[in-house]
Design an enzyme around this catalytic site. Sequence first.
Site, PDB file in Angstrom:
ATOM      1  N   LYS A 161      41.197  37.317  14.598  1.00  0.00           N
ATOM      2  CA  LYS A 161      41.001  38.048  15.866  1.00  0.00           C
ATOM      3  C   LYS A 161      40.015  39.180  15.604  1.00  0.00           C
ATOM      4  O   LYS A 161      39.901  39.650  14.473  1.00  0.00           O
ATOM      5  CB  LYS A 161      42.335  38.621  16.349  1.00  0.00           C
ATOM      6  CG  LYS A 161      42.348  39.032  17.809  1.00  0.00           C
ATOM      7  CD  LYS A 161      42.575  37.871  18.748  1.00  0.00           C
ATOM      8  CE  LYS A 161      42.389  38.264  20.184  1.00  0.00           C
ATOM      9  NZ  LYS A 161      42.755  37.183  21.115  1.00  0.00           N
TER      10      LYS A 161
ATOM     11  N   ASP B 253      38.303  37.090  25.041  1.00  0.00           N
ATOM     12  CA  ASP B 253      39.639  37.691  25.244  1.00  0.00           C
ATOM     13  C   ASP B 253      39.424  38.747  26.321  1.00  0.00           C
ATOM     14  O   ASP B 253      38.426  38.680  27.061  1.00  0.00           O
ATOM     15  CB  ASP B 253      40.172  38.289  23.928  1.00  0.00           C
ATOM     16  CG  ASP B 253      41.655  38.671  24.024  1.00  0.00           C
ATOM     17  OD1 ASP B 253      42.500  37.768  24.027  1.00  0.00           O
ATOM     18  OD2 ASP B 253      41.978  39.872  24.137  1.00  0.00           O
TER      19      ASP B 253
HETATM   20  P1  NDP Z   1      40.693  39.555  31.293  1.00  0.00           P
HETATM   21  O1  NDP Z   1      39.937  40.710  30.753  1.00  0.00           O
HETATM   22  O2  NDP Z   1      39.971  38.465  31.973  1.00  0.00           O
HETATM   23  O3  NDP Z   1      41.840  40.068  32.270  1.00  0.00           O
HETATM   24  C1  NDP Z   1      42.817  40.970  31.860  1.00  0.00           C
HETATM   25  C2  NDP Z   1      43.586  41.401  33.073  1.00  0.00           C
HETATM   26  O4  NDP Z   1      44.660  42.244  32.673  1.00  0.00           O
HETATM   27  C3  NDP Z   1      42.755  42.206  34.042  1.00  0.00           C
HETATM   28  O5  NDP Z   1      43.239  42.023  35.336  1.00  0.00           O
HETATM   29  C4  NDP Z   1      43.006  43.645  33.550  1.00  0.00           C
HETATM   30  O6  NDP Z   1      42.802  44.614  34.562  1.00  0.00           O
HETATM   31  C5  NDP Z   1      44.457  43.578  33.178  1.00  0.00           C
HETATM   32  N1  NDP Z   1      44.725  44.551  32.116  1.00  0.00           N
HETATM   33  C6  NDP Z   1      44.121  44.621  30.910  1.00  0.00           C
HETATM   34  N2  NDP Z   1      44.601  45.659  30.204  1.00  0.00           N
HETATM   35  C7  NDP Z   1      45.517  46.240  30.989  1.00  0.00           C
HETATM   36  C8  NDP Z   1      46.362  47.344  30.843  1.00  0.00           C
HETATM   37  N3  NDP Z   1      46.363  48.086  29.708  1.00  0.00           N
HETATM   38  N4  NDP Z   1      47.204  47.655  31.872  1.00  0.00           N
HETATM   39  C9  NDP Z   1      47.224  46.899  32.990  1.00  0.00           C
HETATM   40  N5  NDP Z   1      46.434  45.843  33.199  1.00  0.00           N
HETATM   41  C10 NDP Z   1      45.600  45.519  32.220  1.00  0.00           C
HETATM   42  O7  NDP Z   1      41.545  38.972  30.049  1.00  0.00           O
HETATM   43  P2  NDP Z   1      42.242  37.569  29.904  1.00  0.00           P
HETATM   44  O8  NDP Z   1      42.757  37.098  31.215  1.00  0.00           O
HETATM   45  O9  NDP Z   1      41.349  36.698  29.109  1.00  0.00           O
HETATM   46  O10 NDP Z   1      43.466  37.940  28.940  1.00  0.00           O
HETATM   47  C11 NDP Z   1      44.728  38.374  29.434  1.00  0.00           C
HETATM   48  C12 NDP Z   1      45.765  38.228  28.338  1.00  0.00           C
HETATM   49  O11 NDP Z   1      45.836  36.862  27.929  1.00  0.00           O
HETATM   50  C13 NDP Z   1      45.495  39.005  27.050  1.00  0.00           C
HETATM   51  O12 NDP Z   1      46.725  39.372  26.481  1.00  0.00           O
HETATM   52  C14 NDP Z   1      44.810  37.978  26.179  1.00  0.00           C
HETATM   53  O13 NDP Z   1      44.933  38.298  24.794  1.00  0.00           O
HETATM   54  C15 NDP Z   1      45.620  36.742  26.530  1.00  0.00           C
HETATM   55  N6  NDP Z   1      44.985  35.471  26.257  1.00  0.00           N
HETATM   56  C16 NDP Z   1      43.776  35.139  26.777  1.00  0.00           C
HETATM   57  C17 NDP Z   1      43.232  33.910  26.526  1.00  0.00           C
HETATM   58  C18 NDP Z   1      41.975  33.461  27.155  1.00  0.00           C
HETATM   59  O14 NDP Z   1      41.627  32.281  26.989  1.00  0.00           O
HETATM   60  N7  NDP Z   1      41.262  34.271  27.899  1.00  0.00           N
HETATM   61  C19 NDP Z   1      43.899  32.957  25.613  1.00  0.00           C
HETATM   62  C20 NDP Z   1      45.210  33.356  25.186  1.00  0.00           C
HETATM   63  C21 NDP Z   1      45.705  34.590  25.484  1.00  0.00           C
HETATM   64  P3  NDP Z   1      41.439  45.458  34.557  1.00  0.00           P
HETATM   65  O15 NDP Z   1      40.356  44.491  34.888  1.00  0.00           O
HETATM   66  O16 NDP Z   1      41.643  46.502  35.592  1.00  0.00           O
HETATM   67  O17 NDP Z   1      41.307  46.021  33.157  1.00  0.00           O
END
Ligand code: NDP
Length: 444
Positions: A126, A166
């Site tokens: 990572k 991510d």
């Molecule tokens: P994105 O950046 O596309 O979306 C993240 C979302 O979560 C956004 O809506 C963001 O809001 C919100 N968010 C992030 N940090 C916070 C916080 N501290 N408090 C509240 N809301 C928050 O990321 P992903 O959708 O790709 O990833 C989401 C999760 O899934 C993570 O844990 C990631 O590690 C996991 N994941 C992702 C994969 C992938 O293929 N993308 C694969 C496996 C796991 P805002 O935009 O306002 O920051």
Amino acid sequence: MSYVDEVIARIKKENPDEPEFHQAVTEVLESIRGIVDENESSFRRDALLERLCNPERQIKFRVSWIDDKGQVHVNTGYRVQFNSAIGPYKGGLRLHPSVNIGIIKFLGFEQIFKNSLTGLPIGGGKGGSDFDPKGKSDREVMAFCQAFMSELCKYIGAYTDVPAGDIGMGAREIGYMFGQYKKLRGVFEGVLTGKGKSYGGSLVRTEATGYGLLYLTEEMLRCHGVDIKGKTITVSGAGNVAIYAIEKAAEMGARVVTCSDSTGWVYDPDGIDVTALKEIKEVRRQRLTEYKKYRPSAEYHEGRGVWSVKSDIALPCATQNELDIEDAKALVAGGVIAVCEGANMPTTLEATKYLQDNGVYFVPGKAANAGGVATSALEMSQNSERLAWSFERVDSELKSIMVRLYHNIDNAAKRYGADGNYVVGANIAGFEKVAKAMMAQGIV
Ligand code: NDP
């Protein structure tokens, strides 16, 4: 003191100020206690748990870049190459101000078991940076990505370490980083996944984590005699995972009534309008406050609150530790049947225990969100054979992987007397394969 307790204590002592890493190590080691006790003498002799919990390599570097006004900024870049026993390091890059070495280590550690569970030959890694792409121009994001890759390119490659997206790292950032890698190393190879379709990306990679989450959830519920059709679902997040989880859930006939971002959340009793959500988040890169312009009947609330909404199924898809004990109590009081993690470790240890103790089917992220990395591995296969598979082929492979993964963790839980405990099942099934490979490869 048992071997498991000794190693947990040592990890905490040697890695102070890394609470998320402690949490991940504790969860995994606690749940493989049975298998460790059975093999204590050989595992101890080979220091298997110490080797498992210490990354093979941690890289930390300075990233200097220039903004549109000519100001120089300095961020910190990380890549943790955690475990390569079963394949090249594989895991995303997170771009978010909260990123630090402890967060990257927790994510890299989880990734080892997740990647093992996919059944594909990928090790765990990572990386990321405390850079925040929000509010930056495309040119500034490009400047950062090029500076980041100028250093990272020395340590990665199609057969050594293959990063992906991510939080904060989507198609735009992957494109800039791929371009810089190619320029500096002079090779066109599958060094990153999540690439654009015109330059080696796989169909379904964008949708994979969210779709995979729903494929697994549907299969698990089916095995418990529950039909997902007609169920009410709460989702947190409004990013890549959340959007495609919402899309697939709606396709399956469920109704998703919430989504959120870091400033607030939406309650839409008619079901989240995924086309509007994509427009707001993927095209315009706006805040969720805009959602009401598309659906005036929906409610927008500042702050947190998704888990206060009554639902049958909850899918946390935002970030780590976003579902705590109070949220778990609210979900149980609202009659939730299942909680499946789309994000990595979104549920605190205390909340997980409460949900499990109250009979909620709980599937941890390392199993439930493995569809993303599984499809990344399919992208690597396509890059190696220089072919591009059809949407239907990748989607059907993804579905088979998620269904097989569910049965794998279910069986592992049963074998160790923990029927229905998918945390134990996922950790044991993920660990068994990696441990076997590490033991076979000697002390390296
Ligand atoms: P994105 O950046 O596309 O979306 C993240 C979302 O979560 C956004 O809506 C963001 O809001 C919100 N968010 C992030 N940090 C916070 C916080 N501290 N408090 C509240 N809301 C928050 O990321 P992903 O959708 O790709 O990833 C989401 C999760 O899934 C993570 O844990 C990631 O590690 C996991 N994941 C992702 C994969 C992938 O293929 N993308 C694969 C496996 C796991 P805002 O935009 O306002 O920051």
